[in-house]
Write an enzyme that holds these catalytic residues in place. Sequence first.
Site, mmCIF file in Angstrom:
data_model
loop_
_atom_site.group_PDB
_atom_site.id
_atom_site.type_symbol
_atom_site.label_atom_id
_atom_site.label_comp_id
_atom_site.label_asym_id
_atom_site.label_seq_id
_atom_site.Cartn_x
_atom_site.Cartn_y
_atom_site.Cartn_z
ATOM 1 N N ASN A 244 -121.430 5.395 54.065
ATOM 2 C CA ASN A 244 -122.353 6.109 54.707
ATOM 3 C C ASN A 244 -123.326 5.021 55.641
ATOM 4 O O ASN A 244 -123.912 4.172 55.135
ATOM 5 C CB ASN A 244 -123.373 6.633 53.669
ATOM 6 C CG ASN A 244 -124.622 7.370 54.489
ATOM 7 O OD1 ASN A 244 -125.021 7.114 55.486
ATOM 8 N ND2 ASN A 244 -125.122 8.262 53.479
ATOM 9 N N GLU B 28 -130.131 9.369 59.037
ATOM 10 C CA GLU B 28 -128.977 9.060 58.280
ATOM 11 C C GLU B 28 -128.368 10.349 58.753
ATOM 12 O O GLU B 28 -128.610 11.525 58.880
ATOM 13 C CB GLU B 28 -129.335 9.049 57.078
ATOM 14 C CG GLU B 28 -128.145 9.211 56.084
ATOM 15 C CD GLU B 28 -128.608 9.514 54.455
ATOM 16 O OE1 GLU B 28 -129.418 10.278 54.414
ATOM 17 O OE2 GLU B 28 -127.705 9.036 53.368
ATOM 18 N N LYS C 265 -124.528 2.059 53.400
ATOM 19 C CA LYS C 265 -125.601 2.237 52.512
ATOM 20 C C LYS C 265 -125.073 1.654 51.258
ATOM 21 O O LYS C 265 -123.848 2.013 50.579
ATOM 22 C CB LYS C 265 -125.647 3.738 52.564
ATOM 23 C CG LYS C 265 -126.748 4.245 51.512
ATOM 24 C CD LYS C 265 -126.818 5.637 51.815
ATOM 25 C CE LYS C 265 -127.863 6.528 50.941
ATOM 26 N NZ LYS C 265 -128.109 7.896 51.006
ATOM 27 N N CYS D 260 -131.572 5.869 53.860
ATOM 28 C CA CYS D 260 -132.173 6.844 53.061
ATOM 29 C C CYS D 260 -132.592 6.196 51.728
ATOM 30 O O CYS D 260 -133.707 5.579 51.593
ATOM 31 C CB CYS D 260 -131.236 7.987 52.885
ATOM 32 S SG CYS D 260 -132.097 9.335 52.190
ATOM 33 N N ASN E 72 -132.072 11.617 54.804
ATOM 34 C CA ASN E 72 -132.135 13.102 54.504
ATOM 35 C C ASN E 72 -132.508 13.373 53.376
ATOM 36 O O ASN E 72 -131.955 12.956 52.433
ATOM 37 C CB ASN E 72 -130.656 13.477 54.784
ATOM 38 C CG ASN E 72 -129.849 13.661 56.098
ATOM 39 O OD1 ASN E 72 -129.195 14.490 56.317
ATOM 40 N ND2 ASN E 72 -130.071 12.613 57.147
ATOM 41 N N GLU F 262 -123.148 12.133 46.804
ATOM 42 C CA GLU F 262 -122.837 10.904 47.752
ATOM 43 C C GLU F 262 -121.898 9.833 47.046
ATOM 44 O O GLU F 262 -121.003 9.150 47.847
ATOM 45 C CB GLU F 262 -124.170 10.270 48.234
ATOM 46 C CG GLU F 262 -124.938 10.671 49.165
ATOM 47 C CD GLU F 262 -125.954 9.981 49.965
ATOM 48 O OE1 GLU F 262 -127.115 10.517 49.767
ATOM 49 O OE2 GLU F 262 -125.733 8.889 50.561
HETATM 50 N N1 ING Z 1 -131.313 11.656 49.881
HETATM 51 C C1 ING Z 1 -132.492 11.300 48.937
HETATM 52 C C2 ING Z 1 -133.367 10.267 49.049
HETATM 53 O O1 ING Z 1 -133.294 9.021 48.480
HETATM 54 C C3 ING Z 1 -133.370 11.733 46.849
HETATM 55 C C4 ING Z 1 -132.109 11.413 47.676
HETATM 56 C C5 ING Z 1 -134.150 12.920 47.196
HETATM 57 C C6 ING Z 1 -133.793 10.839 45.889
HETATM 58 C C7 ING Z 1 -135.390 13.062 46.229
HETATM 59 C C8 ING Z 1 -135.321 11.003 45.298
HETATM 60 C C9 ING Z 1 -135.730 12.139 45.533
HETATM 61 O O2 ING Z 1 -134.271 10.295 49.845
HETATM 62 C C10 ING Z 1 -130.524 10.398 50.306
HETATM 63 N N2 ING Z 1 -129.494 10.891 51.114
HETATM 64 O O3 ING Z 1 -130.560 9.241 49.721
#
Ligand code: ING
Length: 303
Positions: free
Chosen positions: A109, A46, A126, A171, A196, A145
């Site tokens: 995104n 991503e 996204k 993601c 990411n 985001e």
């Molecule tokens: N990043 C993360 C993801 O869904 C996140 C946000 C991190 C959610 C850790 C839950 C736990 O993998 C993105 N960019 O969506």
Amino acid sequence: TRIVTVGAAQLGPIQRAHSRKEVVARLLSLLEQGARHGCDLVVFPELALTTFFPRWFFESQAEIDTFYEAQMPGPETQVLFDTARKLKVGFYLGYAELTQEDGRTRRFNTSILVDQTGVIVGKYRKVHLPGHAEHEPWRQFQHLEKRYFETGNLGFPVFRAFGGIIGMAVCNDRRWPETYRVMGLQGVEMILIGYNTPVHNPPAPEHDNLSHFHNELVMQSGAYQNGTWVIGVGKGGREEGVDQIGNSIIVAPSGEIVGACSTLGDELAIARCDLDLTLSYKNSVFNFAKHREPHAYGMIVER
Ligand code: ING
């Protein structure tokens, strides 16, 4: 058998100071490595052209917009398309899309699917935007985001390419079963997902030690429950002070992990993926026509 040889092209950190030129050179190197090893398709993460900028709160829209692509391909990315055509290797690329649509400026995104002739054959925006829309200074880092992107307006399309039915997600989408099922209902055989993902999630630090487990859990279940390959490709390492999980994997329709990166840097994991392996799941345990009971699922699509 319908073999697609896939390269999961994990990226190490992209720091804010890294120019698009420098990043594209890293992508090119992975694309060429993939071609040398017989890949038909290389999957990047991503937002693969810049650092993960939603970790910061910016006041200036002009500054925010420096992280977006107003053209795809654009001057810096054209070489990726030319190389895809020259080496006959397609790719999935995640990037921040800036576009004029319905008479206004839109920001998404986005990911694209480019085939072995260097043509964009699919696009996805996204749908599941995690994080928050307002500055939350309590957080070790932001996750804006919901401020910097609109919710994707293309649904979850699938595309005929590479001899099969290919879908895309980005993601956070991979954590939601609906993502896989909507594509499963369209017969998807391989889902490409760039991400990411920080190790630390400020709203729920108690999950941090499970970040790899949850990353693998959701993609393994999505693959098995829809009889599809899932290719998950992340950013790894410490990016602007934030540790990203990496943990890129190639998951078979059985749910088994058949390929994986083992570093936190730029690394290509390769697997020969037979799309026909999807059939033994689509024609038995997950034969949707025979076994699904949509009349019982209405609550899932109510607001
Ligand atoms: N990043 C993360 C993801 O869904 C996140 C946000 C991190 C959610 C850790 C839950 C736990 O993998 C993105 N960019 O969506």
